[in-house]
Enzyme design. Structure first.
Site, PDB file in Angstrom:
ATOM      1  N   SER A   1       0.803  -1.222   0.000  1.00 29.61           N
ATOM      2  CA  SER A   1       0.000   0.000   0.000  1.00 29.61           C
ATOM      3  C   SER A   1       0.845   1.285   0.000  1.00 29.61           C
ATOM      4  O   SER A   1       0.450   2.256  -0.654  1.00 29.61           O
ATOM      5  CB  SER A   1      -0.992   0.000   1.173  1.00 29.61           C
ATOM      6  OG  SER A   1      -0.321  -0.035   2.411  1.00 29.61           O
TER       7      SER A   1
ATOM      8  N   TRP B   1      -2.296  -3.299 -23.231  1.00 30.64           N
ATOM      9  CA  TRP B   1      -2.004  -2.430 -22.086  1.00 30.64           C
ATOM     10  C   TRP B   1      -3.254  -2.203 -21.233  1.00 30.64           C
ATOM     11  O   TRP B   1      -3.194  -2.126 -20.010  1.00 30.64           O
ATOM     12  CB  TRP B   1      -1.504  -1.085 -22.605  1.00 30.64           C
ATOM     13  CG  TRP B   1      -0.574  -0.325 -21.731  1.00 30.64           C
ATOM     14  CD1 TRP B   1      -0.705  -0.074 -20.405  1.00 30.64           C
ATOM     15  CD2 TRP B   1       0.635   0.312 -22.147  1.00 30.64           C
ATOM     16  NE1 TRP B   1       0.339   0.699 -19.956  1.00 30.64           N
ATOM     17  CE2 TRP B   1       1.185   0.950 -21.012  1.00 30.64           C
ATOM     18  CE3 TRP B   1       1.301   0.422 -23.364  1.00 30.64           C
ATOM     19  CZ2 TRP B   1       2.371   1.680 -21.076  1.00 30.64           C
ATOM     20  CZ3 TRP B   1       2.468   1.145 -23.412  1.00 30.64           C
ATOM     21  CH2 TRP B   1       3.006   1.761 -22.288  1.00 30.64           C
TER      22      TRP B   1
ATOM     23  N   SER C   1     -10.200   9.874 -29.507  1.00 35.85           N
ATOM     24  CA  SER C   1     -11.294   9.185 -30.192  1.00 35.85           C
ATOM     25  C   SER C   1     -11.507   9.768 -31.572  1.00 35.85           C
ATOM     26  O   SER C   1     -11.544  10.997 -31.743  1.00 35.85           O
ATOM     27  CB  SER C   1     -12.588   9.315 -29.380  1.00 35.85           C
ATOM     28  OG  SER C   1     -13.686   8.853 -30.131  1.00 35.85           O
TER      29      SER C   1
ATOM     30  N   ARG D   1     -14.177   9.674 -32.980  1.00 37.70           N
ATOM     31  CA  ARG D   1     -15.521  10.236 -33.039  1.00 37.70           C
ATOM     32  C   ARG D   1     -15.435  11.758 -33.119  1.00 37.70           C
ATOM     33  O   ARG D   1     -16.335  12.417 -33.631  1.00 37.70           O
ATOM     34  CB  ARG D   1     -16.325   9.869 -31.788  1.00 37.70           C
ATOM     35  CG  ARG D   1     -16.695   8.410 -31.665  1.00 37.70           C
ATOM     36  CD  ARG D   1     -17.581   8.202 -30.448  1.00 37.70           C
ATOM     37  NE  ARG D   1     -18.841   8.931 -30.600  1.00 37.70           N
ATOM     38  CZ  ARG D   1     -19.629   9.250 -29.568  1.00 37.70           C
ATOM     39  NH1 ARG D   1     -19.270   8.949 -28.334  1.00 37.70           N
ATOM     40  NH2 ARG D   1     -20.761   9.887 -29.775  1.00 37.70           N
TER      41      ARG D   1
ATOM     42  N   HIS E   1       4.069  -3.691 -11.786  1.00 40.50           N
ATOM     43  CA  HIS E   1       3.393  -4.922 -12.209  1.00 40.50           C
ATOM     44  C   HIS E   1       3.386  -5.015 -13.733  1.00 40.50           C
ATOM     45  O   HIS E   1       3.667  -6.079 -14.308  1.00 40.50           O
ATOM     46  CB  HIS E   1       1.968  -4.932 -11.666  1.00 40.50           C
ATOM     47  CG  HIS E   1       1.160  -6.118 -12.093  1.00 40.50           C
ATOM     48  ND1 HIS E   1       1.503  -7.416 -11.771  1.00 40.50           N
ATOM     49  CD2 HIS E   1       0.024  -6.205 -12.841  1.00 40.50           C
ATOM     50  CE1 HIS E   1       0.614  -8.243 -12.289  1.00 40.50           C
ATOM     51  NE2 HIS E   1      -0.280  -7.542 -12.947  1.00 40.50           N
TER      52      HIS E   1
ATOM     53  N   ARG F   1       5.589  -7.213 -18.901  1.00 39.26           N
ATOM     54  CA  ARG F   1       5.830  -6.825 -20.290  1.00 39.26           C
ATOM     55  C   ARG F   1       7.301  -6.659 -20.641  1.00 39.26           C
ATOM     56  O   ARG F   1       7.624  -6.417 -21.801  1.00 39.26           O
ATOM     57  CB  ARG F   1       5.048  -5.546 -20.607  1.00 39.26           C
ATOM     58  CG  ARG F   1       3.553  -5.797 -20.570  1.00 39.26           C
ATOM     59  CD  ARG F   1       3.151  -6.920 -21.519  1.00 39.26           C
ATOM     60  NE  ARG F   1       1.813  -7.442 -21.247  1.00 39.26           N
ATOM     61  CZ  ARG F   1       1.242  -8.432 -21.918  1.00 39.26           C
ATOM     62  NH1 ARG F   1       1.895  -9.018 -22.901  1.00 39.26           N
ATOM     63  NH2 ARG F   1       0.037  -8.852 -21.593  1.00 39.26           N
TER      64      ARG F   1
END
Length: 236
Positions: free
Chosen positions: A55, A76, A100, A102, A193, A198
């Protein structure tokens, strides 16, 4: 900012905290605080990482801008989805905001492997890749991919010219090699992590290159924390 692949990059936008932040987060329950990082503090970081007391590492944050092929982005993305389970908080400490089509019609860019960059199938696995293919075979597929992209671009631009909305016209664009841009904000624990998985030799080659860039940008900021979190099997 570090260049990755042919047109991609990773840029460190911002960060919060330091190795000292980790130490002070761990000691707050004793109402203690260090002003400068000492050898005793470094030993505490080592203890926290070795014993899985993670933590305190989530009080440190990093923010990146990433420009990568869609096939890399979708690999990812699962680290954002999985971070709430991995960190045990119930809520993800990762944030992801992606451009995006869009809303924008900037000129599309695509990842095109060169003739010497095409890889064959692995010998002993159902996924991943093996050794580089012969140059002639690679050149054939580079040319084929370029033709495919050019045809998709032609159809995309024709749709836009006909007044088709951007969010539908993008259906004509070849997707997996198309570059996309996003912001990734993550805790130091989640970043490590991602790096652990990776940077492995069997990770897809393209995302390995992005992981190397993330490590190169992050490690100078948190040398002790990253070193200990990534220490294999809790080695002393």
């Amino acid at each position: 900012m570090l260049t990755v692949l042919d047109q991609g990059y990773v840029r460190l936008v911002n960060h919060m905290g330091s190795d000292l932040t980790v130490v002070n987060a761990a000691r707050v329950s004793y109402a203690k605080e260090s002003k400068e990082l000492s050898e005793r503090d470094i030993k505490l970081i080592r203890f926290l990482a070795r014993e899985g007391h993670t933590s305190p590492f989530r009080h440190v944050m990093l923010q990146f801008e990433i420009y990568a092929p869609l096939m890399v982005a979708r690999q990812w993305w699962k680290y954002v989805i999985g971070s709430s389970h991995m960190e045990g908080t119930g809520d993800s400490l990762d944030a992801w905001n992606e451009s995006s089509r869009r809303y924008i019609t900037e000129e599309p860019a695509f990842y095109v492997p060169g003739a010497g960059q095409w890889r064959g199938k692995p010998e002993n696995s159902k996924q991943g890749s093996g050794d580089a293919l012969e140059w002639e075979i690679g050149q054939k597929h580079t040319d084929e991919l370029m033709r495919y992209i050019e045809e998709g671009l032609r159809k995309y631009e024709a749709a836009l010219a006909d007044g088709v909305c951007a969010e539908q016209a993008r259906l004509f664009l070849p997707s997996y090699g198309m570059y996309v841009r996003w912001y990734w904000t993550s805790s130091l624990q989640a970043v490590c992590h991602f790096l652990d998985q990776r940077l492995e030799h069997d990770a897809q080659r393209e995302i390995q290159e992005y992981a190397k860039a993330i490590l190169e940008l992050s490690e100078p900021l948190f040398p002790h924390s990253i070193g200990e979190l990534r220490r294999p099997n809790g080695e002393a």
